[in-house]
Design a protein around this motif. Structure first.
Motif, PDB file in Angstrom:
ATOM      1  N   GLY A 126      45.647  24.723  44.573  1.00  0.00           N
ATOM      2  CA  GLY A 126      45.675  26.106  44.119  1.00  0.00           C
ATOM      3  C   GLY A 126      44.314  26.775  44.120  1.00  0.00           C
ATOM      4  O   GLY A 126      44.229  27.998  43.940  1.00  0.00           O
ATOM      5  N   VAL A 127      43.255  25.992  44.346  1.00  0.00           N
ATOM      6  CA  VAL A 127      41.893  26.513  44.286  1.00  0.00           C
ATOM      7  C   VAL A 127      41.136  26.287  45.587  1.00  0.00           C
ATOM      8  O   VAL A 127      40.273  27.086  45.969  1.00  0.00           O
ATOM      9  N   LEU A 128      41.451  25.200  46.285  1.00  0.00           N
ATOM     10  CA  LEU A 128      40.696  24.777  47.470  1.00  0.00           C
ATOM     11  C   LEU A 128      40.586  25.895  48.504  1.00  0.00           C
ATOM     12  O   LEU A 128      41.586  26.460  48.939  1.00  0.00           O
ATOM     13  N   GLY A 129      39.347  26.220  48.879  1.00  0.00           N
ATOM     14  CA  GLY A 129      39.102  27.196  49.920  1.00  0.00           C
ATOM     15  C   GLY A 129      39.262  28.640  49.498  1.00  0.00           C
ATOM     16  O   GLY A 129      39.082  29.546  50.327  1.00  0.00           O
ATOM     17  N   LYS A 130      39.598  28.892  48.242  1.00  0.00           N
ATOM     18  CA  LYS A 130      39.793  30.268  47.776  1.00  0.00           C
ATOM     19  C   LYS A 130      38.496  30.804  47.165  1.00  0.00           C
ATOM     20  O   LYS A 130      37.803  30.110  46.446  1.00  0.00           O
ATOM     21  N   SER A 131      38.217  32.066  47.447  1.00  0.00           N
ATOM     22  CA  SER A 131      36.981  32.676  46.970  1.00  0.00           C
ATOM     23  C   SER A 131      37.026  32.931  45.474  1.00  0.00           C
ATOM     24  O   SER A 131      38.049  33.366  44.933  1.00  0.00           O
ATOM     25  N   ILE A 132      35.921  32.640  44.823  1.00  0.00           N
ATOM     26  CA  ILE A 132      35.774  32.899  43.395  1.00  0.00           C
ATOM     27  C   ILE A 132      35.373  34.358  43.191  1.00  0.00           C
ATOM     28  O   ILE A 132      34.411  34.834  43.784  1.00  0.00           O
ATOM     29  N   SER A 133      36.118  35.094  42.371  1.00  0.00           N
ATOM     30  CA  SER A 133      35.773  36.494  42.101  1.00  0.00           C
ATOM     31  C   SER A 133      36.407  36.934  40.796  1.00  0.00           C
ATOM     32  O   SER A 133      37.326  36.289  40.278  1.00  0.00           O
ATOM     33  N   HIS A 134      35.907  38.070  40.284  1.00  0.00           N
ATOM     34  CA  HIS A 134      36.483  38.640  39.068  1.00  0.00           C
ATOM     35  C   HIS A 134      37.948  39.035  39.286  1.00  0.00           C
ATOM     36  O   HIS A 134      38.713  39.114  38.325  1.00  0.00           O
ATOM     37  N   ASP A 135      38.306  39.289  40.548  1.00  0.00           N
ATOM     38  CA  ASP A 135      39.673  39.716  40.864  1.00  0.00           C
ATOM     39  C   ASP A 135      40.642  38.556  40.972  1.00  0.00           C
ATOM     40  O   ASP A 135      41.830  38.768  41.236  1.00  0.00           O
ATOM     41  N   ALA A 136      40.155  37.326  40.811  1.00  0.00           N
ATOM     42  CA  ALA A 136      41.018  36.148  40.935  1.00  0.00           C
ATOM     43  C   ALA A 136      40.846  35.253  39.710  1.00  0.00           C
ATOM     44  O   ALA A 136      40.334  34.138  39.812  1.00  0.00           O
ATOM     45  N   PRO A 137      41.282  35.725  38.524  1.00  0.00           N
ATOM     46  CA  PRO A 137      41.110  34.918  37.310  1.00  0.00           C
ATOM     47  C   PRO A 137      41.846  33.588  37.375  1.00  0.00           C
ATOM     48  O   PRO A 137      41.420  32.617  36.736  1.00  0.00           O
ATOM     49  N   ASP A 138      42.950  33.524  38.156  1.00  0.00           N
ATOM     50  CA  ASP A 138      43.679  32.264  38.278  1.00  0.00           C
ATOM     51  C   ASP A 138      42.839  31.214  38.999  1.00  0.00           C
ATOM     52  O   ASP A 138      42.912  30.020  38.674  1.00  0.00           O
ATOM     53  N   VAL A 139      42.027  31.655  39.958  1.00  0.00           N
ATOM     54  CA  VAL A 139      41.150  30.724  40.678  1.00  0.00           C
ATOM     55  C   VAL A 139      40.027  30.246  39.754  1.00  0.00           C
ATOM     56  O   VAL A 139      39.679  29.059  39.743  1.00  0.00           O
ATOM     57  N   ILE A 140      39.471  31.154  38.945  1.00  0.00           N
ATOM     58  CA  ILE A 140      38.422  30.783  37.988  1.00  0.00           C
ATOM     59  C   ILE A 140      38.959  29.751  36.998  1.00  0.00           C
ATOM     60  O   ILE A 140      38.317  28.728  36.731  1.00  0.00           O
ATOM     61  N   ASP A 141      40.162  30.017  36.461  1.00  0.00           N
ATOM     62  CA  ASP A 141      40.755  29.093  35.495  1.00  0.00           C
ATOM     63  C   ASP A 141      41.122  27.765  36.150  1.00  0.00           C
ATOM     64  O   ASP A 141      40.947  26.687  35.559  1.00  0.00           O
ATOM     65  N   GLY A 142      41.647  27.840  37.385  1.00  0.00           N
ATOM     66  CA  GLY A 142      42.018  26.622  38.099  1.00  0.00           C
ATOM     67  C   GLY A 142      40.805  25.748  38.390  1.00  0.00           C
ATOM     68  O   GLY A 142      40.862  24.517  38.252  1.00  0.00           O
ATOM     69  N   LEU A 143      39.699  26.382  38.773  1.00  0.00           N
ATOM     70  CA  LEU A 143      38.471  25.628  39.037  1.00  0.00           C
ATOM     71  C   LEU A 143      37.949  24.994  37.756  1.00  0.00           C
ATOM     72  O   LEU A 143      37.468  23.853  37.770  1.00  0.00           O
ATOM     73  N   HIS A 144      38.057  25.714  36.648  1.00  0.00           N
ATOM     74  CA  HIS A 144      37.618  25.158  35.367  1.00  0.00           C
ATOM     75  C   HIS A 144      38.415  23.897  35.045  1.00  0.00           C
ATOM     76  O   HIS A 144      37.868  22.893  34.579  1.00  0.00           O
ATOM     77  N   GLY A 145      39.724  23.935  35.322  1.00  0.00           N
ATOM     78  CA  GLY A 145      40.553  22.755  35.081  1.00  0.00           C
ATOM     79  C   GLY A 145      40.152  21.576  35.945  1.00  0.00           C
ATOM     80  O   GLY A 145      40.144  20.425  35.496  1.00  0.00           O
TER      81      GLY A 145
END
Length: 258
Positions: free
Chosen positions: A85-104
């Motif tokens: 769900g996170v691999l290869g996806k850009s980190i940005s303020h517009d993608a809070p799910d990616v930020i949370d997923g990376l934190h996990g």
């Protein structure tokens, strides 16, 4: 800090070095600094686009960073779940799910604290612009991490304010504290130059009269770039920068409150 003390302290830097384990640079012993803080610090010090591979207790993750920003996750070992769900996806303020997923993912990686190492390589994905991604400070705010438990010294604040103009640095405070940062390869080149060219650097230090001083040594690192030596009454720094940024760096010094 008088010139003789400055010269002696900077000359000693080449022998201090950093800690390595099996050829890998150690950035945390598992306790100090805290693992997540160490990871965010590495992102904050990465100016040029790099792939940072962190290894600990048999696990590893690879993050792409640049411009002191995290751009995304590009690899993780098989023991870490939820990666797709996170691999290869850009980190940005517009993608809070990616930020949370990376934190996990990082939570799993750091669950059993141990010696943390990092390898810095050329990125093979997620290059992008220098302003892409999120800064370490942004991520720290999202994840509740205190990156600066102690106030930054004026010299370190100056170096950070220089942004992309400075690619690696060594800072001394009160003649003893050794703080380094920037791109790993550039920092290694700078340390080697301090060792090999100290006589030349020392002569330049002798030109810095008064309580503060700034001098540029163009092409001091040959093709790797140039060097600036900066000093105040209590701090000193050797900075690595691209020769074409000399005017920008001098402007930053002129506008600083050092």
């Amino acid at each position: 800090m008088d010139k003789q003390t400055l010269a002696q302290k900077l000359a000693a830097l080449s022998s201090e070095g950093e800690s390595f384990e099996n050829g890998l640079r150690v950035v945390s012993d598992g306790t100090e600094p805290p693992i997540l803080t160490a990871i965010l610090n590495e992102i904050d010090m990465t100016v040029l686009p790099r792939k940072l591979t962190f290894k600990m207790n048999g696990s590893e993750i690879s993050l792409v960073a640049g411009g002191r920003r995290l751009r995304g996750l590009v690899q993780a070992s098989k023991d870490i779940t939820g990666v797709m769900g996170v691999l290869g996806k850009s980190i940005s303020h517009d993608a809070p799910d990616v930020i949370d997923g990376l934190h996990g993912i990082i939570d799993q990686f750091t669950a059993a604290a141990g010696e943390l190492t990092v390898v810095s390589d050329e990125p093979d994905a997620m290059g992008g612009q220098s302003d892409a991604g999120l800064t370490a400070q942004n991520l720290a705010a999202h994840w509740g991490v205190d990156l600066n438990p102690a106030p930054l010294t004026p010299m370190i604040s100056f170096v950070r304010d220089c942004g992309d103009f400075v690619t690696a640095w060594v800072v001394l405070k009160d003649g003893s504290e050794n703080t380094t940062g920037g791109d790993g390869a550039k920092l290694a080149t700078l340390r080697a130059a301090i060792d090999a060219k100290w006589d030349s650097f020392s002569q330049s230090v002798d030109q810095l009269t008064g309580p503060t001083g700034f001098i540029c040594l163009n092409d001091a690192l040959d093709e790797a770039g140039s060097v600036a030596i900066v000093k105040t009454s209590s701090e000193a720094a050797i900075l690595c920068y691209a020769s074409e940024n000399m005017a920008n760096l001098h402007s930053a010094w002129s506008k600083s409150k050092l």
